[in-house]
Motif scaffolding. Structure first.
Motif, short mmCIF file in Angstrom:
data_model
loop_
_atom_site.label_atom_id
_atom_site.label_comp_id
_atom_site.label_asym_id
_atom_site.label_seq_id
_atom_site.Cartn_x
_atom_site.Cartn_y
_atom_site.Cartn_z
N PHE A 28 0.82 -1.22 0.09
CA PHE A 28 0.02 -0.03 -0.06
C PHE A 28 0.88 1.26 0.00
N PRO A 29 0.63 2.48 -0.50
CA PRO A 29 1.22 3.61 -0.39
C PRO A 29 1.39 4.03 1.00
N PHE A 30 2.44 4.81 1.03
CA PHE A 30 2.87 5.49 2.42
C PHE A 30 3.66 6.48 2.34
N PHE A 31 3.38 7.64 3.12
CA PHE A 31 4.19 8.92 3.32
C PHE A 31 4.76 9.08 4.51
N CYS A 32 5.74 10.17 4.55
CA CYS A 32 6.37 10.46 5.66
C CYS A 32 5.74 11.88 6.14
N TYR A 33 5.90 11.95 7.77
CA TYR A 33 5.48 13.14 8.44
C TYR A 33 6.49 13.45 9.65
N ASP A 34 6.93 14.61 9.62
CA ASP A 34 7.84 15.01 10.79
C ASP A 34 7.04 15.60 11.83
N GLY A 35 6.35 14.72 12.98
CA GLY A 35 5.54 14.91 13.88
C GLY A 35 6.22 15.22 15.07
N VAL A 36 5.49 15.78 16.18
CA VAL A 36 6.07 16.26 17.36
C VAL A 36 6.10 15.00 18.01
N HIS A 53 1.54 9.40 7.78
CA HIS A 53 2.68 10.23 8.14
C HIS A 53 3.14 9.95 9.57
N TRP A 54 2.17 10.05 10.59
CA TRP A 54 2.38 9.81 11.96
C TRP A 54 2.87 8.37 12.11
N VAL A 55 2.03 7.43 11.72
CA VAL A 55 2.26 5.90 11.97
C VAL A 55 3.49 5.92 11.43
N ASN A 56 4.05 6.39 10.27
CA ASN A 56 5.52 6.00 9.81
C ASN A 56 6.44 6.54 10.92
N ARG A 57 6.28 7.72 11.49
CA ARG A 57 7.26 7.97 12.50
C ARG A 57 7.10 7.06 13.84
N ARG A 58 6.04 6.85 14.22
CA ARG A 58 6.08 6.32 15.25
C ARG A 58 6.72 4.57 15.12
N ALA A 59 6.37 3.99 13.94
CA ALA A 59 6.84 2.90 13.68
C ALA A 59 8.40 2.69 13.47
N GLN A 60 9.11 3.82 13.36
CA GLN A 60 10.54 3.73 13.47
C GLN A 60 11.34 3.55 14.71
N ASN A 61 10.52 3.80 15.74
CA ASN A 61 10.93 3.28 17.03
C ASN A 61 10.64 2.06 17.73
N ALA A 62 10.18 1.27 16.91
CA ALA A 62 9.40 -0.02 17.30
C ALA A 62 10.76 -0.87 17.44
N SER A 63 10.42 -1.73 18.50
CA SER A 63 11.46 -2.93 18.83
C SER A 63 11.43 -4.25 18.09
N THR A 64 10.36 -4.36 17.18
CA THR A 64 10.07 -5.54 16.36
C THR A 64 10.24 -5.27 14.95
N PRO A 65 10.60 -5.88 14.15
CA PRO A 65 10.80 -5.87 12.64
C PRO A 65 9.57 -5.33 12.09
N HIS A 66 8.33 -5.51 12.40
CA HIS A 66 7.14 -4.98 11.94
C HIS A 66 6.28 -4.55 12.96
N VAL A 67 5.11 -3.52 12.81
CA VAL A 67 4.39 -3.12 13.67
C VAL A 67 2.98 -3.26 13.30
N TRP A 68 2.19 -3.96 14.29
CA TRP A 68 0.68 -4.19 13.80
C TRP A 68 -0.10 -2.77 13.80
N LEU A 69 -1.09 -2.71 12.55
CA LEU A 69 -1.83 -1.71 12.48
C LEU A 69 -3.41 -2.14 12.51
N GLY A 70 -4.21 -1.36 12.63
CA GLY A 70 -5.65 -1.62 12.54
C GLY A 70 -6.25 -1.97 11.03
N LEU A 71 -5.35 -2.74 10.29
CA LEU A 71 -5.67 -2.92 8.95
C LEU A 71 -6.24 -4.56 8.88
N ASN A 72 -7.27 -4.80 8.27
CA ASN A 72 -7.81 -6.13 8.34
C ASN A 72 -8.26 -6.37 6.85
#
Length: 134
Positions: free
Chosen positions: A2-10, A57-76
């Protein structure tokens, strides 16, 4: 994919187990998709839905700080109807085949951050959304 974009959030760190930006919480606990869903609904609001570019964008930024190689989202994926949807009800596209049955949506936590389909029993970090004002 799926497409994905970046956002530099607080960015702020309120809890040693999570990273919080706006209404998104990265939970650094390893849970299956169903366990992550239950956790988010109990402690926040839901697993994150990212139907807009801004939330992506915000999801992208948060996922960068994960401790696993992937991060679950509410996508079904609906096996009966053959389409992907966010837990907030937003439909994101029809699929030609149902090979994704039993799969849930996640994002890679590295720099590439491709969207992937994983089996729901994998144990990953996850992103919860909370209600504004919580």
């Amino acid at each position: 994919m799926f497409p994905f974009f970046c956002y530099d959030g607080v960015h702020s760190q309120d809890d040693p187990n999570s990273t919080q930006t706006d209404n998104l919480i990265l939970v650094r606990e390893n849970k299956s998709w169903d366990e992550a869903l239950s956790f988010c609904r109990k402690h926040y609001r839901d697993l994150v839905s990212a139907p807009t570019e801004q939330v992506q964008h915000w999801v992208n930024r948060r996922a960068q700080n994960a401790s696993t190689p992937h991060v679950w989202l509410g996508l079904n994926y609906s096996c009966k109807l053959h389409f992907w949807f966010w837990l907030d009800g937003t439909i994101i596209g029809a699929e030609k085949e149902a090979r994704e049955c039993g799969g849930k949506g996640a994002i890679q936590s590295g720099e590439e951050q491709s969207w992937v389909v994983l089996h729901e029993t994998e144990k990953l970090n996850f992103i919860c959304s909370k209600s504004v004002g919580d």
